[in-house]
Design a protein around this motif. Structure first.
Motif, PDB file in Angstrom:
ATOM      1  N   ARG A   1      49.320  35.600  36.134  1.00  0.00           N
ATOM      2  CA  ARG A   1      49.260  35.944  37.563  1.00  0.00           C
ATOM      3  C   ARG A   1      47.830  35.907  38.066  1.00  0.00           C
ATOM      4  O   ARG A   1      47.586  35.728  39.252  1.00  0.00           O
ATOM      5  CB  ARG A   1      49.826  37.356  37.773  1.00  0.00           C
ATOM      6  N   LEU A   2      46.867  36.127  37.156  1.00  0.00           N
ATOM      7  CA  LEU A   2      45.454  36.170  37.561  1.00  0.00           C
ATOM      8  C   LEU A   2      44.607  35.404  36.547  1.00  0.00           C
ATOM      9  O   LEU A   2      44.738  35.620  35.350  1.00  0.00           O
ATOM     10  CB  LEU A   2      44.970  37.624  37.612  1.00  0.00           C
ATOM     11  N   ILE A   3      43.758  34.529  37.071  1.00  0.00           N
ATOM     12  CA  ILE A   3      42.810  33.829  36.206  1.00  0.00           C
ATOM     13  C   ILE A   3      41.409  34.346  36.497  1.00  0.00           C
ATOM     14  O   ILE A   3      40.976  34.411  37.644  1.00  0.00           O
ATOM     15  CB  ILE A   3      42.896  32.306  36.432  1.00  0.00           C
ATOM     16  N   LEU A   4      40.723  34.736  35.440  1.00  0.00           N
ATOM     17  CA  LEU A   4      39.348  35.208  35.547  1.00  0.00           C
ATOM     18  C   LEU A   4      38.433  34.078  35.107  1.00  0.00           C
ATOM     19  O   LEU A   4      38.589  33.547  34.003  1.00  0.00           O
ATOM     20  CB  LEU A   4      39.154  36.421  34.636  1.00  0.00           C
ATOM     21  N   ALA A   5      37.512  33.705  35.962  1.00  0.00           N
ATOM     22  CA  ALA A   5      36.654  32.557  35.660  1.00  0.00           C
ATOM     23  C   ALA A   5      35.195  32.971  35.834  1.00  0.00           C
ATOM     24  O   ALA A   5      34.775  33.325  36.933  1.00  0.00           O
ATOM     25  CB  ALA A   5      37.006  31.396  36.576  1.00  0.00           C
ATOM     26  N   ASP A   6      34.449  32.976  34.735  1.00  0.00           N
ATOM     27  CA  ASP A   6      33.039  33.396  34.787  1.00  0.00           C
ATOM     28  C   ASP A   6      32.162  32.162  34.980  1.00  0.00           C
ATOM     29  O   ASP A   6      31.977  31.383  34.056  1.00  0.00           O
ATOM     30  CB  ASP A   6      32.677  34.153  33.504  1.00  0.00           C
TER      31      ASP A   6
ATOM     32  N   GLY B   1      50.818  30.260  43.327  1.00  0.00           N
ATOM     33  CA  GLY B   1      50.634  31.670  43.663  1.00  0.00           C
ATOM     34  C   GLY B   1      49.760  32.418  42.667  1.00  0.00           C
ATOM     35  O   GLY B   1      49.735  33.647  42.660  1.00  0.00           O
ATOM     36  N   THR B   2      49.035  31.677  41.819  1.00  0.00           N
ATOM     37  CA  THR B   2      48.134  32.320  40.853  1.00  0.00           C
ATOM     38  C   THR B   2      46.889  32.807  41.599  1.00  0.00           C
ATOM     39  O   THR B   2      46.319  32.064  42.398  1.00  0.00           O
ATOM     40  CB  THR B   2      47.666  31.283  39.804  1.00  0.00           C
ATOM     41  N   SER B   3      46.460  34.031  41.326  1.00  0.00           N
ATOM     42  CA  SER B   3      45.201  34.497  41.900  1.00  0.00           C
ATOM     43  C   SER B   3      44.047  34.084  41.005  1.00  0.00           C
ATOM     44  O   SER B   3      44.204  33.979  39.786  1.00  0.00           O
ATOM     45  CB  SER B   3      45.199  36.021  42.022  1.00  0.00           C
ATOM     46  N   PHE B   4      42.889  33.849  41.616  1.00  0.00           N
ATOM     47  CA  PHE B   4      41.667  33.540  40.868  1.00  0.00           C
ATOM     48  C   PHE B   4      40.591  34.539  41.260  1.00  0.00           C
ATOM     49  O   PHE B   4      40.399  34.819  42.442  1.00  0.00           O
ATOM     50  CB  PHE B   4      41.151  32.131  41.210  1.00  0.00           C
ATOM     51  N   LEU B   5      39.896  35.031  40.258  1.00  0.00           N
ATOM     52  CA  LEU B   5      38.701  35.843  40.517  1.00  0.00           C
ATOM     53  C   LEU B   5      37.574  35.177  39.766  1.00  0.00           C
ATOM     54  O   LEU B   5      37.650  35.044  38.544  1.00  0.00           O
ATOM     55  CB  LEU B   5      38.901  37.263  39.987  1.00  0.00           C
ATOM     56  N   PHE B   6      36.564  34.699  40.487  1.00  0.00           N
ATOM     57  CA  PHE B   6      35.494  34.054  39.753  1.00  0.00           C
ATOM     58  C   PHE B   6      34.129  34.507  40.199  1.00  0.00           C
ATOM     59  O   PHE B   6      33.886  34.839  41.347  1.00  0.00           O
ATOM     60  CB  PHE B   6      35.610  32.526  39.797  1.00  0.00           C
ATOM     61  N   SER B   7      33.235  34.521  39.209  1.00  0.00           N
ATOM     62  CA  SER B   7      31.845  34.846  39.503  1.00  0.00           C
ATOM     63  C   SER B   7      31.119  33.532  39.712  1.00  0.00           C
ATOM     64  O   SER B   7      31.497  32.514  39.137  1.00  0.00           O
ATOM     65  CB  SER B   7      31.227  35.585  38.329  1.00  0.00           C
ATOM     66  N   THR B   8      30.099  33.556  40.544  1.00  0.00           N
ATOM     67  CA  THR B   8      29.441  32.292  40.857  1.00  0.00           C
ATOM     68  C   THR B   8      28.065  32.480  41.469  1.00  0.00           C
ATOM     69  O   THR B   8      27.777  33.501  42.095  1.00  0.00           O
ATOM     70  CB  THR B   8      30.318  31.469  41.828  1.00  0.00           C
TER      71      THR B   8
ATOM     72  N   ALA C   1      44.219  27.908  30.423  1.00  0.00           N
ATOM     73  CA  ALA C   1      44.345  29.221  31.060  1.00  0.00           C
ATOM     74  C   ALA C   1      45.690  29.352  31.784  1.00  0.00           C
ATOM     75  O   ALA C   1      46.249  30.432  31.885  1.00  0.00           O
ATOM     76  CB  ALA C   1      43.198  29.438  32.044  1.00  0.00           C
ATOM     77  N   LEU C   2      46.219  28.213  32.289  1.00  0.00           N
ATOM     78  CA  LEU C   2      47.444  28.253  33.097  1.00  0.00           C
ATOM     79  C   LEU C   2      48.718  28.176  32.271  1.00  0.00           C
ATOM     80  O   LEU C   2      49.797  28.491  32.781  1.00  0.00           O
ATOM     81  CB  LEU C   2      47.458  27.067  34.067  1.00  0.00           C
ATOM     82  N   ILE C   3      48.596  27.757  31.011  1.00  0.00           N
ATOM     83  CA  ILE C   3      49.798  27.397  30.244  1.00  0.00           C
ATOM     84  C   ILE C   3      50.746  28.577  30.057  1.00  0.00           C
ATOM     85  O   ILE C   3      51.955  28.415  29.959  1.00  0.00           O
ATOM     86  CB  ILE C   3      49.421  26.746  28.883  1.00  0.00           C
ATOM     87  N   THR C   4      50.204  29.794  30.030  1.00  0.00           N
ATOM     88  CA  THR C   4      51.070  30.962  29.842  1.00  0.00           C
ATOM     89  C   THR C   4      51.579  31.501  31.184  1.00  0.00           C
ATOM     90  O   THR C   4      52.170  32.567  31.238  1.00  0.00           O
ATOM     91  CB  THR C   4      50.308  32.079  29.106  1.00  0.00           C
TER      92      THR C   4
ATOM     93  N   PHE D   1      49.536  38.026  31.107  1.00  0.00           N
ATOM     94  CA  PHE D   1      49.315  38.260  32.534  1.00  0.00           C
ATOM     95  C   PHE D   1      48.036  37.603  33.021  1.00  0.00           C
ATOM     96  O   PHE D   1      47.913  37.224  34.181  1.00  0.00           O
ATOM     97  CB  PHE D   1      49.261  39.780  32.753  1.00  0.00           C
ATOM     98  N   LEU D   2      47.056  37.463  32.117  1.00  0.00           N
ATOM     99  CA  LEU D   2      45.732  36.982  32.495  1.00  0.00           C
ATOM    100  C   LEU D   2      45.427  35.637  31.849  1.00  0.00           C
ATOM    101  O   LEU D   2      45.934  35.328  30.774  1.00  0.00           O
ATOM    102  CB  LEU D   2      44.656  37.981  32.030  1.00  0.00           C
ATOM    103  N   GLY D   3      44.579  34.860  32.530  1.00  0.00           N
ATOM    104  CA  GLY D   3      44.034  33.641  31.929  1.00  0.00           C
ATOM    105  C   GLY D   3      42.524  33.681  32.071  1.00  0.00           C
ATOM    106  O   GLY D   3      42.006  34.314  32.997  1.00  0.00           O
ATOM    107  N   PHE D   4      41.812  33.026  31.158  1.00  0.00           N
ATOM    108  CA  PHE D   4      40.343  33.069  31.167  1.00  0.00           C
ATOM    109  C   PHE D   4      39.758  31.663  31.189  1.00  0.00           C
ATOM    110  O   PHE D   4      40.218  30.780  30.469  1.00  0.00           O
ATOM    111  CB  PHE D   4      39.823  33.794  29.914  1.00  0.00           C
ATOM    112  N   ILE D   5      38.728  31.499  32.036  1.00  0.00           N
ATOM    113  CA  ILE D   5      37.962  30.243  32.065  1.00  0.00           C
ATOM    114  C   ILE D   5      36.488  30.619  31.972  1.00  0.00           C
ATOM    115  O   ILE D   5      36.042  31.529  32.678  1.00  0.00           O
ATOM    116  CB  ILE D   5      38.215  29.461  33.371  1.00  0.00           C
TER     117      ILE D   5
END
Ligand SMILES: Nc1ncnc2c1ncn2[C@@H]1O[C@H](COP(=O)(O)OP(=O)(O)OP(=O)(O)O)[C@@H](O)[C@H]1O
Ligand SMILES: [Mg+2]
Length: 221
Positions: A161-166, A192-199, A155-158, A84-88
């Motif tokens: 629905r949501l990618i978390l990017a620190d 339609g992938t959501s991204f949540l990133f810190s910056t 991160a996208l290959i799977t 469900f999640l991807g990480f960057i």
């Protein structure tokens, strides 16, 4: 899709309690591009770790698809992380002995996807992130921006629905950082992938649908 409810997180350094989050609530829907900003030590990475099922809150609830992460078994948490999640990450975290192609392919090996399907999906993503020419190259021979493109493809290959990017652009020069933001935004709109990133990066503001600001473990905006 994600509901963070009154989340408190303390760490312990020996016996000393370090409050990292002191009651944070927010929601993330489908196809959203959400930024979390705030000074160093304000709790950004901690919040991403909790939403990424890499850690559990001390108090409060992180709900993913309506389920509280507190109630999930280790196995269920790992399923969420893998499917469900991807990480960057800021420092890309690629595997140095694998080529760009193999780094992107790796999560699919863990899922037991067939060789022909893997090939088709990896090649599609290599194209999408503009690295077809570099598929055989090892991370040491790629620029920072190219490494982050590999990390985005991985991160996208799977098909999460949501990618978390620190802090995904922190180690990149400003032009490359903008290219990486353009790429993430394009993918978010297309898939339609959501991204949540810190910056800490002020360039992000015009890209984000929503910007949250953390200070001393609290959302101030
Ligand atoms: N594993 C840990 N053990 C103890 N304290 C921790 C741990 N991780 C984070 N902290 C503390 O929790 C607080 C929030 O840290 P966090 O890493 O979430 O901040 P951040 O906003 O991501 O900072 P930065 O912008 O520097 O990455 C800080 O006071 C930090 O020292
Ligand atoms: Mg951090």
């Amino acid at each position: 899709m994600i509901k963070v409810e009154q989340v408190v997180k303390h760490y312990y350094l020996g016996k000393r309690k370090v409050p990292a989050l002191r009651g944070v609530s927010l929601e993330i829907g489908d196809s959203q591009f959400v930024a979390i900003q705030g000074p160093s030590g304000s709790g950004k990475s901690t919040l991403l770790h909790l939403i990424g099922c890499l850690d559990l809150p001390t108090k409060g609830d992180v709900k993913i698809l309506g389920k509280s992460t507190n109630t999930l078994s280790d196995y269920q948490q790992s399923i969420l992380r893998n499917k469900f999640l991807g990480f960057i990450f800021q420092s890309f975290n690629l595997i140095p002995v694998l080529s760009a192609y193999e780094n992107i392919e790796y999560p699919l090996l863990l899922q037991g996807i067939s060789r022909s399907q893997r090939k088709q999906r990896v090649n599609t993503l290599l194209k999408e992130v503009g690295l077809e020419e570099h598929s055989k190259h090892y991370p040491d021979y790629l620029s920072g921006g190219q490494r982050q493109r590999v990390a985005i493809a991985r991160a996208l290959i799977t098909q999460p629905r949501l990618i978390l990017a620190d802090e995904p652009t922190a180690n990149l020069d400003s032009v490359t950082g903008t290219e990486i933001l353009d790429l993430m935004k394009k993918i978010s709109l297309e898939n339609g992938t959501s991204f949540l990133f810190s910056t800490h990066d002020p360039k992000i503001a015009p890209y984000a649908d929503c910007i949250h600001t953390l200070k001393d473990g609290l959302l101030i905006k």
